[in-house]
Design a protein around this motif. Structure first.
Motif, PDB file in Angstrom:
ATOM      1  N   ALA A   1       0.817  -1.219   0.000  1.00  0.00           N
ATOM      2  CA  ALA A   1       0.000   0.000   0.000  1.00  0.00           C
ATOM      3  C   ALA A   1       0.847   1.263   0.000  1.00  0.00           C
ATOM      4  CB  ALA A   1      -0.927  -0.014   1.219  1.00  0.00           C
TER       5      ALA A   1
ATOM      6  N   PRO B   1      -4.049   4.621   4.343  1.00  0.00           N
ATOM      7  CA  PRO B   1      -3.427   3.528   3.597  1.00  0.00           C
ATOM      8  C   PRO B   1      -2.951   2.377   4.484  1.00  0.00           C
ATOM      9  CG  PRO B   1      -2.632   5.639   2.795  1.00  0.00           C
ATOM     10  CD  PRO B   1      -3.427   5.923   4.028  1.00  0.00           C
TER      11      PRO B   1
ATOM     12  N   ALA C   1      -4.678  -1.320   4.364  1.00  0.00           N
ATOM     13  CA  ALA C   1      -3.818  -2.420   3.911  1.00  0.00           C
ATOM     14  C   ALA C   1      -3.957  -3.667   4.765  1.00  0.00           C
ATOM     15  CB  ALA C   1      -2.350  -1.967   3.926  1.00  0.00           C
TER      16      ALA C   1
END
Length: 378
Positions: A312, A328, A332
């Motif tokens: 990610a 993120p 992830a």
């Protein structure tokens, strides 16, 4: 997740309610009592196999007495160490089963053999009773209505969480602090191997190192106090194993991740005063960083977690302005990590080098108090 001290105390509230399944044939056939076709994790299966094997071994009165003395007073010790140091035949037959179970746990968590054994044992319940003991494992299901325990014949019994047992109960668990410490090393190493700068990345060259860090020292953000409303750890499983993932952009403009463990953060509803460094600002370009706090619920595979986070973060480029990295990182995390695995605890967006005082997490679950702390060079 480890079966920690609070679980030992809590298990005193269990009672034997009756035989649920028949005698197992051996460690390889070990299957926890679960509802329907519920999936059993590799870690839970290994703990269960070790519990069955330990229960059968305790049919030997000499070994049972020796094991009882070793864990008297609620002491938690390594199961491998306990079996290895005994001269009884029953313990000797247990050694191979414990080694196999420990090996399965390490593999499931993405840890190397150099970590050493993670399985632990303690004794609770009616410890002075002369009745044959049971051996239990904390259920992987946070909502489980019963705890499975095995007798010296290998038969499984259901323990009611609301009543006190009238037999001694040995509890097999995982050394969570040891697992998290080893897991952070794996996370750092494997993120670095995939191109994300971490503490395991070779030191930056003098040309890219700040003058302050290279010469006289560096500024840090230090945690002066921390409190969680909910540590994502059910009471039956005891102390939490908390760690934080600090992320930002390194001096080279690429994403950087640093991991921090919080071994003292055992209970929610309690304020701790660790004076622990969370961020070393000499490593970050923008003097801004994000923090995601998580709890290892037992089945965390740190190698898989590193791969997911790296995949990610490596898609994010430095565009000349700071980009928050909390989302993120959280996005992830594989969906399986939201069951009995690494639980999301809270997140702090855009901490700065100048951040001081109290900051609540974005989810309102955690609260940090920070000060700026200068670390002088030697």
């Amino acid at each position: 997740m480890s079966v920690r001290k609070q679980f030992r105390t809590a298990l005193c509230g269990l009672a034997l309610t009756g035989v649920v399944v028949t005698t197992a044939q051996g460690p390889a056939a070990a299957t926890p009592v679960v509802d329907g076709a519920a999936k059993v994790s590799a870690v839970a299966a290994a703990e269960d196999a070790a519990a069955r094997s330990m229960a059968r071994s305790l049919a030997d009165s000499a070994w049972r007495a020796e094991a009882g003395r070793a864990v008297a007073g609620g002491k938690e010790i390594g199961l491998k160490a306990l079996a290895d140091t005994s001269r009884t035949g029953a313990a000797a037959s247990l050694v191979a089963d414990v080694a196999a179970a420990d090996s399965s746990v390490l593999a499931a968590k993405g840890l190397t053999a150099s970590t050493g054994g993670l399985l632990t044992v303690t004794l609770t319940g009616a410890v002075d009773s002369r009745r044959a003991p049971l051996v239990a494992v904390a259920p992987s299901d946070d909502e489980a209505a019963a705890v499975t325990a095995y007798d010296t014949q290998g038969r499984a019994h259901a323990l009611d969480p609301s009543r006190t047992p009238d037999v001694p109960v040995y509890v097999i668990g995982i050394d969570g602090d040891k697992a998290v410490e080893a897991g952070m090393k794996v996370l750092d190493r494997e993120l670095a191997a995939r191109g994300v700068a971490t503490a395991a990345t070779p030191a930056a060259s003098p040309a890219t190192t700040t003058a302050a860090a290279a010469g006289t020292g560096f500024w840090t953000s230090r945690i002066t106090s921390v409190r969680l409303n909910d540590d994502k750890e059910p009471w039956i499983k005891g102390d939490a194993e908390i760690f934080s993932i600090v992320s930002g952009f390194g001096l080279d403009g690429k994403v950087r991740v640093d991991t921090v463990t919080h071994p003292y953060l055992n209970n929610d509803g309690t304020t701790y005063y660790p004076n622990q460094i969370l961020v070393n600002w000499s490593q970050y370009k923008y003097n801004l960083a994000d923090v995601v706090m998580m709890e290892d619920d037992g089945d965390t595979n740190y190698s898989a977690l590193a791969k997911a986070i790296a995949t990610a973060l490596l898609t994010i480029a430095d565009l000349g302005a700071y980009i928050p990295l909390v989302d993120p990182v959280v996005d992830a995390i594989p969906s399986s990590f939201w069951t009995d695995d690494a639980d999301f605890v809270d997140a702090w967006y855009t901490l700065s080098r100048e951040t001081t005082g109290t900051r609540d997490g974005a989810g309102g679950n955690g609260r940090f108090t920070f000060d700026r702390y200068w670390v002088s060079a030697l």
